[in-house]
Motif scaffolding. Structure first.
Motif, mmCIF file in Angstrom:
data_model
loop_
_atom_site.group_PDB
_atom_site.id
_atom_site.type_symbol
_atom_site.label_atom_id
_atom_site.label_comp_id
_atom_site.label_asym_id
_atom_site.label_seq_id
_atom_site.Cartn_x
_atom_site.Cartn_y
_atom_site.Cartn_z
ATOM 1 N N CYS A 187 0.838 -1.195 0.000
ATOM 2 C CA CYS A 187 0.000 0.000 0.000
ATOM 3 C C CYS A 187 0.879 1.254 0.000
ATOM 4 C CB CYS A 187 -0.914 0.006 1.227
ATOM 5 S SG CYS A 187 -2.132 -1.328 1.245
ATOM 6 N N ASN A 188 0.535 2.180 -0.883
ATOM 7 C CA ASN A 188 1.241 3.454 -0.958
ATOM 8 C C ASN A 188 0.229 4.568 -1.178
ATOM 9 O OD1 ASN A 188 4.244 2.583 -1.106
ATOM 10 N ND2 ASN A 188 3.254 1.314 -2.655
ATOM 11 N N CYS A 189 0.674 5.774 -0.984
ATOM 12 C CA CYS A 189 -0.169 6.922 -1.283
ATOM 13 C C CYS A 189 0.048 7.353 -2.724
ATOM 14 C CB CYS A 189 0.155 8.077 -0.331
ATOM 15 S SG CYS A 189 -0.349 7.763 1.379
ATOM 16 N N PRO A 190 -0.959 7.958 -3.343
ATOM 17 C CA PRO A 190 -0.780 8.436 -4.719
ATOM 18 C C PRO A 190 0.308 9.512 -4.785
ATOM 19 C CG PRO A 190 -3.106 8.442 -4.083
ATOM 20 C CD PRO A 190 -2.313 8.209 -2.842
ATOM 21 N N ARG B 147 -6.514 17.159 -8.165
ATOM 22 C CA ARG B 147 -5.140 16.658 -8.222
ATOM 23 C C ARG B 147 -5.134 15.369 -9.029
ATOM 24 N NH1 ARG B 147 -1.778 17.268 -2.973
ATOM 25 N NH2 ARG B 147 -1.972 19.398 -3.787
ATOM 26 N N SER B 148 -4.240 15.308 -10.002
ATOM 27 C CA SER B 148 -4.222 14.154 -10.897
ATOM 28 C C SER B 148 -3.506 12.972 -10.259
ATOM 29 C CB SER B 148 -3.550 14.511 -12.223
ATOM 30 O OG SER B 148 -2.201 14.846 -12.007
ATOM 31 N N LEU B 149 -3.988 11.777 -10.589
ATOM 32 C CA LEU B 149 -3.321 10.544 -10.194
ATOM 33 C C LEU B 149 -2.288 10.194 -11.254
ATOM 34 C CD1 LEU B 149 -6.504 8.548 -9.144
ATOM 35 C CD2 LEU B 149 -4.759 9.426 -7.589
ATOM 36 N N GLU B 150 -1.324 9.391 -10.871
ATOM 37 C CA GLU B 150 -0.328 8.983 -11.852
ATOM 38 C C GLU B 150 -0.964 8.103 -12.922
ATOM 39 O OE1 GLU B 150 2.473 5.801 -10.568
ATOM 40 O OE2 GLU B 150 1.589 6.168 -8.593
ATOM 41 N N SER B 151 -0.331 8.079 -14.079
ATOM 42 C CA SER B 151 -0.889 7.362 -15.223
ATOM 43 C C SER B 151 -1.074 5.887 -14.895
ATOM 44 C CB SER B 151 0.046 7.497 -16.423
ATOM 45 O OG SER B 151 -0.460 6.772 -17.510
ATOM 46 N N SER C 3 -7.219 4.930 -17.667
ATOM 47 C CA SER C 3 -7.949 6.192 -17.590
ATOM 48 C C SER C 3 -7.077 7.266 -16.961
ATOM 49 C CB SER C 3 -9.220 6.009 -16.754
ATOM 50 O OG SER C 3 -9.995 4.942 -17.221
ATOM 51 N N GLU C 4 -7.523 8.491 -17.100
ATOM 52 C CA GLU C 4 -6.915 9.611 -16.387
ATOM 53 C C GLU C 4 -7.774 9.887 -15.160
ATOM 54 O OE1 GLU C 4 -5.979 13.043 -18.772
ATOM 55 O OE2 GLU C 4 -5.988 11.823 -20.599
ATOM 56 N N GLY C 5 -7.163 9.869 -13.983
ATOM 57 C CA GLY C 5 -7.912 10.051 -12.751
ATOM 58 C C GLY C 5 -7.569 11.342 -12.042
ATOM 59 N N TYR C 6 -8.587 11.994 -11.451
ATOM 60 C CA TYR C 6 -8.414 13.254 -10.745
ATOM 61 C C TYR C 6 -9.231 13.222 -9.457
ATOM 62 C CZ TYR C 6 -6.555 14.838 -15.222
ATOM 63 O OH TYR C 6 -5.818 14.957 -16.371
ATOM 64 N N ILE C 7 -8.633 13.697 -8.373
ATOM 65 C CA ILE C 7 -9.286 13.730 -7.062
ATOM 66 C C ILE C 7 -9.646 15.172 -6.715
ATOM 67 C CG2 ILE C 7 -9.046 13.181 -4.625
ATOM 68 C CD1 ILE C 7 -6.971 11.131 -5.379
ATOM 69 N N LYS C 8 -10.855 15.375 -6.245
ATOM 70 C CA LYS C 8 -11.324 16.717 -5.898
ATOM 71 C C LYS C 8 -10.711 17.155 -4.562
ATOM 72 C CE LYS C 8 -15.730 17.773 -6.489
ATOM 73 N NZ LYS C 8 -17.206 17.815 -6.230
ATOM 74 N N ILE C 9 -10.250 18.373 -4.512
ATOM 75 C CA ILE C 9 -9.709 18.917 -3.257
ATOM 76 C C ILE C 9 -10.234 20.321 -3.023
ATOM 77 C CG2 ILE C 9 -7.564 17.589 -3.468
ATOM 78 C CD1 ILE C 9 -6.203 20.272 -4.146
ATOM 79 N N ILE D 234 -9.001 15.527 -3.901
ATOM 80 C CA ILE D 234 -8.319 16.788 -4.123
ATOM 81 C C ILE D 234 -7.739 17.082 -5.501
ATOM 82 C CG2 ILE D 234 -6.533 18.125 -3.092
ATOM 83 C CD1 ILE D 234 -6.701 16.491 -0.694
ATOM 84 N N LEU D 235 -7.420 18.181 -5.860
ATOM 85 C CA LEU D 235 -6.443 18.949 -6.627
ATOM 86 C C LEU D 235 -6.778 19.305 -8.060
ATOM 87 C CD1 LEU D 235 -3.715 20.351 -6.262
ATOM 88 C CD2 LEU D 235 -2.716 18.263 -7.054
ATOM 89 N N LEU D 236 -6.142 20.225 -8.517
ATOM 90 C CA LEU D 236 -6.340 20.851 -9.835
ATOM 91 C C LEU D 236 -5.257 20.371 -10.785
ATOM 92 C CD1 LEU D 236 -7.436 23.226 -11.681
ATOM 93 C CD2 LEU D 236 -5.780 24.638 -10.495
#
Length: 848
Positions: free
Chosen positions: A300-303, A335-339, A405-411, A428-430
């Motif tokens: 387990c790791n953080c994005p 905030r974008s997640l890694e590919s 896919s391209e993933g993005y988390i709302k922050i 999170i993030l933009l």
């Protein structure tokens, strides 16, 4: 003295009720209890809290408690394994001072203050007895032994093999976080907090679909797990080892376990776990954690751009923002997640929209107060929203997929949170300016027809936008071909769309050819993710397949949506100008004919042959009845059955009928398939149905038994029972004649050296002959064929009078240089003038 004796007797009389209660408290009853019974954990601790057993003591009713002064749970226990199979108050343990009571009104658990913690509903008639059956079912009976209530109708987290879970019912974990729910057409696992699916029976590669009827209930027996229709027929089946009793339990982590008990010992054997991968669980790595599947366990790791938090979770690496649920009064960032990182529930989510771009997908999430993250799939221009609750993500290594896919988390910004304009924790993030610029330039270059490479850690390919092309396509499509289409096509869930240049690179300019036929040529290739693929380059001018891009890509969407363990997966496609290419998974052992018909090669053992036959039957059954739209293969033959060194067997080219734009009436203007495997209806212009594939499968099944082509047994040095049939022999006719004589051993491949028994051979020969009935309606379905081969149902008896066409074909083989007309006098078949099976093995479609 008399006065003392009188007081002593009076005291003893007062103690009699207490003595009676204590005596009753430690008594263990068998099968039945009657009203006015009470029990508490204090009274039954000396008897391991057991107060009732079934007739054979298979199950026990207990007050489960760690000690006399600990809370207890009223449960049913499998005695030998100490497995709890049902609990009345499993989510609310009762204080040790509570009492379980059986009265004429029913069962109840009463607290010391007199309030009810748990109770059965009111009944129209008084309860006369409580009964515990050897099935594990606890039943309340009235005075005429009619059931008024039973525990089987109120399951908790466990189901027994004698128990049904009807549509609408579910198993739940004690904390209520997870449910296993039976729907009208499936069985699903749900994460309740986020209302998100993470497993379906229909999508599990271990399940086999038989029918499309409405479901009635889920159950298990000694041989497997079943979803049963309202008519009592199996819709889905998962075959499992045979055991006397099966336990299905939803564990507290959300995983569904099916365990078997052989009848001996004190342990259970695990037979099924769903989902298979630990990374497919909603909280495998906690909220926002990225799960990577290892050979043992998970990591387990953080994005990227997130860091571990004090509570063991993940949060933005900087202190200026927090993962928080917006109240829609404030504009969030992302905030974008890694590919390549995916969300565990994405495979079961329906797109919120299709046809847009990343910006429109982000706008949908921003406008939705419940949206915590979004994923945009380039290949299908599909937008997926994650609402209500965020669980774990999956790393690219844990997915085994190429199309990501391209993933993005709302922050929300920390300053906005401090001002009180937001609530509830969330993601999170933009997207950074760099990412936005990259997307902008990607669109510009795409419009110019340039190749775009968007790889971060795993490659992505061009989005599905078919812009006007005024350039001339040379090379494969031929000089001078011009595409005049300007369609913009948006199709959800489309496989990866490759550029022609990417496939040139993958195949090293189409260097390694591994097959060819009437449809085109097949080349081995390697994608940037190191996975091997087979690239089929469709011939220019192939009838029905070189039409407009829109129609072609729509068909690709249909084929790409078909997923089954016994069907080769379509990885992607290419449609540029008149170029049409398909990309499939690569099978390293090649096609079945290479293993079956090469005398000098390794011999396929009998069990291997049966595994192949069952796998092909299940794959065809899925095409016929498991897809949203029925697919008729039209070319079932050993060349289209592919093998893998891991033991996998997969049908290839199952999309031919779709790609060839078949008429909806079932009539084809030209013959499809391969001579030697064609059903009689192809030769009489009759309607083509799924039973056409059944006939071809029957011919393939006979070749699997014999290890040689059906039409060249004797010519290749093989004889049947020492009998000469001229220069050539037609094996299906010989199989029919040997079946009538009951001489099955003589039909086996001599290279098996007697390793197949006569009973096994007879069973498989009978299945094959049933598939070869002249009248399509008399042939079994592929569902039935698969069930007969794997032993689920009894094998039918072939009808000799319906197999006359085999004798006609066979006699045609014996008449050298003739068309077989002379055989018509001894057969009622209308096919006496046909000569297709022995003219040659000329292929209409060719191996692909």
């Amino acid at each position: 003295m008399a006065l003392v004796l009188r007081h002593t007797l009076h005291f003893l009389v007062l103690l009699l009720p207490l003595f009676h209660h204590l005596t009753a408290a430690v008594q263990v009853s068998t099968e039945f209890l009657y009203p006015n019974f009470t029990a508490s954990s204090i009274g039954y601790i000396e008897k391991d809290n057991v107060f009732l057993t079934s007739r054979s003591s298979t199950f026990s009713a207990i007050l489960s408690s760690d000690s006399p002064q600990s809370p207890f749970i009223f449960s049913i226990l499998h005695t030998s394994t100490s497995t709890v199979v049902w609990s009345a108050n499993f989510a609310s343990p009762a204080p040790y001072t509570s009492v379980l009571s059986l009265s004429a009104a029913g069962l109840s658990i009463t607290l010391s203050n007199g309030s009810l913690l748990w109770f059965t509903p009111r009944f129209p008639r008084p309860i006369a007895a409580l009964c515990l059956l050897d099935s594990g079912n606890l039943i309340l009976l009235d005075d005429v032994n009619k059931s008024m209530w039973q525990s089987f109708e109120h399951p908790t987290d466990t189901l027994l093999s004698s128990q049904r879970l009807p549509v609408g019912a579910s198993l739940s974990t004690p904390n209520g976080d997870y449910r296993l729910l039976v729907t009208a057409d499936d069985v699903v696992l749900l994460w309740v907090l986020g209302d998100q699916q993470y497993w379906r029976l229909s999508a599990d590669l271990r399940s086999m679909k038989y029918l499309d009827d409405p479901a009635s209930y889920m159950a298990a027996n000694e041989s497997g797990l079943f979803l049963i229709s309202e008519a009592g027929r199996a819709l889905y089946v998962v075959k499992l080892p045979r055991t006397n009793l099966k336990f299905m339990k939803l564990e507290s982590d959300g995983r569904f376990h099916l365990m078997g008990y052989s009848g001996n010992g004190s342990s259970l054997t695990e037979e099924l776990v769903a989902p298979i991968s630990a990374c497919d669980l909603p909280l495998s790595c906690g909220a926002l954690g990225v799960c990577t599947l290892l050979s043992r366990g998970v990591a387990c790791n953080c994005p990227t751009s997130f860091a571990g938090s004090a509570d063991g979770g993940c949060s933005p690496a900087d202190s200026s923002a927090r993962a928080t649920l917006s109240n829609c009064a404030t504009e969030p960032s992302y905030r974008s997640l890694e590919s390549g990182v995916e969300y565990f529930a994405n495979k079961f989510l329906k797109p919120a929209s299709s046809g847009g771009n990343v910006s429109s997908c982000r706008s949908l999430c921003t406008a939705n107060c419940s949206c915590l993250a979004f994923f945009y799939k380039n290949s299908s221009t599909s937008c997926f929203l994650v609402n209500n609750q965020l669980g774990s993500f999956l790393s690219p290594r844990s997915q085994g997929v190429f199309d990501s896919s391209e993933g993005y988390i709302k922050i929300m910004a920390q300053s906005q949170l401090d001002s009180g304009r937001s609530r509830n924790l969330i993601p999170i993030l933009l997207p950074s300016i760099t990412v936005l610029l990259a997307l902008l330039f990607a669109g510009i270059y795409w419009r110019r027809g340039k190749r775009i490479s968007r790889s971060r850690k795993s490659p992505k390919f061009a989005t599905l936008k078919l812009w006007t092309s005024k350039t001339r396509d040379r090379g494969f499509a031929g000089a001078g071909s011009i595409s005049d289409e300007s369609d913009e096509i948006s199709i959800p869930d489309l496989p990866t769309r490759f550029t022609y240049e990417e496939l040139i690179a993958a195949t090293n300019n189409f260097r390694t050819k591994i097959g060819s036929g009437g449809f085109g040529e097949v080349f081995k290739g390697d994608l940037p993710d190191k996975s091997s693929v087979a690239v089929k380059r469709i011939k220019t001018g192939t009838s029905g397949i070189q039409g407009k891009k829109k129609e072609f890509i729509t068909e690709i969407a249909v084929i790409g949506s078909i997923h089954h363990v016994n069907l080769v997966r379509l990885r992607g496609f290419c449609a540029e100008g008149r170029r049409r290419l398909l990309v499939y998974d690569y099978m390293d052992r090649g096609s079945l004919d290479q293993s079956l018909f090469v005398p000098s090669g390794p011999v396929l053992e009998w069990q291997e042959r049966m595994d192949i036959a069952v796998g092909v039957a299940r794959g065809l059954a899925y095409l016929h009845s498991g897809c949203d739209r029925k697919v008729i293969h039209c070319d079932v033959k050993p060349e289209n059955i592919l093998l893998h060194s891991s033991g996998g067997v997969k049908i290839s080219d199952f999309g031919m009928a779709k790609l060839m734009s078949t008429d909806q009436s079932g009539l084809f203007t030209t013959m499809r398939g391969t001579r030697g495997y064609l059903a009689p209806e192809w030769l009489t212009n009759s309607a083509i149905s799924d039973k056409t594939d059944v006939y071809s499968f029957g011919l393939v099944l006979l070749e699997i038994i014999r290890g040689r082509r059906n039409w060249s047994m004797v010519a290749e040095g093989w004889s049947i029972g020492g009998t000469a049939f001229g220069e050539m022999g037609y094996y299906p006719m010989i199989a029919l004649e040997m079946h009538e004589k009951g001489r099955y051993l003589e039909l086996a491949d001599p290279r098996l050296e007697g390793k197949a028994t006569e009973e096994e051979l007879g069973r498989v020969v009978r299945v094959a002959l049933c598939c070869l009935h002249e009248e399509p309606a008399m042939r079994p379905t592929m569902d039935g064929v698969a069930a007969m081969l794997d032993g689920t149902i009894e094998v039918g008896q072939p009808r000799p009078e319906a197999l006359g066409v085999l004798r006609v074909y066979g006699r045609g083989f014996l008449c050298s240089g003739e068309s077989g007309k002379g055989s018509s006098s001894s057969s009622s078949s209308s096919y006496s003038g046909l000569s297709y099976p022995y003219i040659s093995s000329q292929e209409v479609s060719g191996p692909r």
